[in-house]
Design an enzyme around this catalytic site. Sequence first.
Site, PDB file in Angstrom:
ATOM      1  N   ASP A   1       0.812  -1.219   0.000  1.00 61.09           N
ATOM      2  CA  ASP A   1       0.000   0.000   0.000  1.00 61.09           C
ATOM      3  C   ASP A   1       0.845   1.268   0.000  1.00 61.09           C
ATOM      4  O   ASP A   1       0.442   2.299   0.525  1.00 61.09           O
ATOM      5  CB  ASP A   1      -0.966   0.014   1.211  1.00 61.09           C
ATOM      6  CG  ASP A   1      -1.776  -1.252   1.259  1.00 61.09           C
ATOM      7  OD1 ASP A   1      -2.341  -1.613   0.224  1.00 61.09           O
ATOM      8  OD2 ASP A   1      -1.815  -1.906   2.317  1.00 61.09           O
TER       9      ASP A   1
ATOM     10  N   LYS B   1       1.916   2.173  -5.137  1.00 62.55           N
ATOM     11  CA  LYS B   1       2.523   1.710  -6.395  1.00 62.55           C
ATOM     12  C   LYS B   1       1.633   1.997  -7.589  1.00 62.55           C
ATOM     13  O   LYS B   1       2.113   2.386  -8.642  1.00 62.55           O
ATOM     14  CB  LYS B   1       2.760   0.190  -6.373  1.00 62.55           C
ATOM     15  CG  LYS B   1       3.873  -0.266  -5.499  1.00 62.55           C
ATOM     16  CD  LYS B   1       3.917  -1.775  -5.450  1.00 62.55           C
ATOM     17  CE  LYS B   1       2.662  -2.380  -4.865  1.00 62.55           C
ATOM     18  NZ  LYS B   1       2.434  -2.136  -3.449  1.00 62.55           N
TER      19      LYS B   1
ATOM     20  N   GLY C   1      -4.368  -4.382  -3.971  1.00 67.52           N
ATOM     21  CA  GLY C   1      -5.412  -3.428  -4.313  1.00 67.52           C
ATOM     22  C   GLY C   1      -4.790  -2.085  -4.588  1.00 67.52           C
ATOM     23  O   GLY C   1      -3.946  -1.623  -3.838  1.00 67.52           O
ATOM     24  N   HIS C   2      -5.172  -1.493  -5.698  1.00 68.45           N
ATOM     25  CA  HIS C   2      -4.662  -0.175  -6.065  1.00 68.45           C
ATOM     26  C   HIS C   2      -5.844   0.762  -6.151  1.00 68.45           C
ATOM     27  O   HIS C   2      -6.873   0.382  -6.695  1.00 68.45           O
ATOM     28  CB  HIS C   2      -4.140  -0.182  -7.503  1.00 68.45           C
ATOM     29  CG  HIS C   2      -2.845  -0.883  -7.705  1.00 68.45           C
ATOM     30  ND1 HIS C   2      -1.923  -1.051  -6.732  1.00 68.45           N
ATOM     31  CD2 HIS C   2      -2.322  -1.415  -8.826  1.00 68.45           C
ATOM     32  CE1 HIS C   2      -0.878  -1.679  -7.257  1.00 68.45           C
ATOM     33  NE2 HIS C   2      -1.104  -1.918  -8.517  1.00 68.45           N
TER      34      HIS C   2
ATOM     35  N   GLN D   1       2.331  -6.812  -3.646  1.00 66.91           N
ATOM     36  CA  GLN D   1       2.600  -6.570  -2.231  1.00 66.91           C
ATOM     37  C   GLN D   1       3.954  -5.928  -1.945  1.00 66.91           C
ATOM     38  O   GLN D   1       4.876  -6.044  -2.729  1.00 66.91           O
ATOM     39  CB  GLN D   1       2.574  -7.898  -1.468  1.00 66.91           C
ATOM     40  CG  GLN D   1       1.203  -8.360  -1.171  1.00 66.91           C
ATOM     41  CD  GLN D   1       0.490  -8.723  -2.423  1.00 66.91           C
ATOM     42  OE1 GLN D   1       1.058  -9.364  -3.284  1.00 66.91           O
ATOM     43  NE2 GLN D   1      -0.726  -8.287  -2.539  1.00 66.91           N
TER      44      GLN D   1
END
Length: 434
Positions: free
Chosen positions: A13, A16, A40-41, A223
């Site tokens: 988190d 990225k 998750g982005h 990750q």
Amino acid sequence: MPAVVVVGGQWGDEGKGRIVDLLARKARVVARYSAGNNAGHTIVNERGEFKLHLVPAGIFYPDKTCLIGNGVAVDPAVLLDEIAQLESRGVDAHRLKVSERAQVVMPWHRLIDRLDEELRGAGAIGTTGKGIGPCFTDKVARRGIRIADLLEPEDLAPRLRAVLDYQNRLITGVYGAEPLEFDACLEEHLAHGRRLRPFVADTQAIVIDALRAGDYVLLEGAQGSLLDLDHGTYEYVTSSVPSSTAGGATLGVGIGPTDVQRAVGVFKSYCTRVGNGPFPTELTGDVGDRLRDHGKEFGRGEYGTTTGRPRRIGWLDTVAARYSVRFNGLSALALTRLDVLEGLPSLKLCTAYEIDGQIVSTLPASASALRRAKPVYEELPGWDAPVSGVRAFDDLPPQAQLYVRRVERLLGVPVDLISVGPEREQAIIVNPIF
Ligand code: IMP
Ligand code: MG
């Protein structure tokens, strides 16, 4: 032309997606190479806000080919959902290609992820519950189902029968839960195969062709590096083979190490972690709450994109970060969320740990030693002026410049990019990365 890898340097988190979105401008191909929809982005652009778990962040550029490499664990229902969402909002998802060699996250993986966490009780990892760990476990155990299998109806049935028989013994015998049903599972996955077929390709060949044609290929890690199986805070890590570290990138798309020219590490200006595991610089009081809820009213607080869990917050840990710089071979840093630090009277940087009376400047392998680590801090002055409108390094408040320069010094790698807000333009390019 060479490939450029972008990895998260901490526990995930780091932002990225946002950095890949910026760097993707110059790339021809953007590829995910590891992990799965545990990632998750959040990406904000002129079409609004998108939350992506599998599709690479480059999908918003009309001229990029986006790949899900062989190293990714693909949950077909999640991928199909993401494709549908993108298309319903006017983004052409047909530039997305999925490797036929990618592993499939199957229903038993999600079930076992949950059952296994229950079994671990107080020692639970705090996984995202998406079945990623069990999926990679089966990949290594040579019991995985791959995307290619979904496209071969004749072969899928016997393969599924054998694998499901094994999984059901595990589910009922070890975990004492109800077995899964074969027919429903087969039907569901044949249907997924039919819908995914237009998106499946030999993604390795696409990457190689782009490199040979002299185009940039951006390899997008998932990750954070400190969740890596080998170098992370074991056993509080994520199970991905290949790993999300820069070293995993070549394996996850099928190129050699000499094809990679640069590795860019994305670091938050502070630290966060979701799930369990040691976190020496964790802040549990007011400062932590304040950083977590900065921008919360705009959905920008520190809450997981995938699970919605509040993230644990801490000061920037340069011991862990330096380790990450080294094992990733980072050549540049992108520092994100600098704006979140504004308004604090002073800031702290962890420069060493004190463990059992000894000062150490490396990350101990043992989770219990890391749990006993007391951070040694260096204190720096804070700043009040908002930085979200700043676009040039020299226009940052002097204290913010000092903070960035100090981080750079402690990590030994230049900060080439700083993000000061969620919008694509809210970035300071200190040195061009390409
Ligand atoms: P898993 O990947 O779901 O097995 O979870 C293992 C650990 O990695 C847990 O601590 C998760 O919270 C963490 N993790 C997995 N994916 C992400 C991510 O994208 N961001 C932050 N933490 C993650
Ligand atoms: Mg995330």
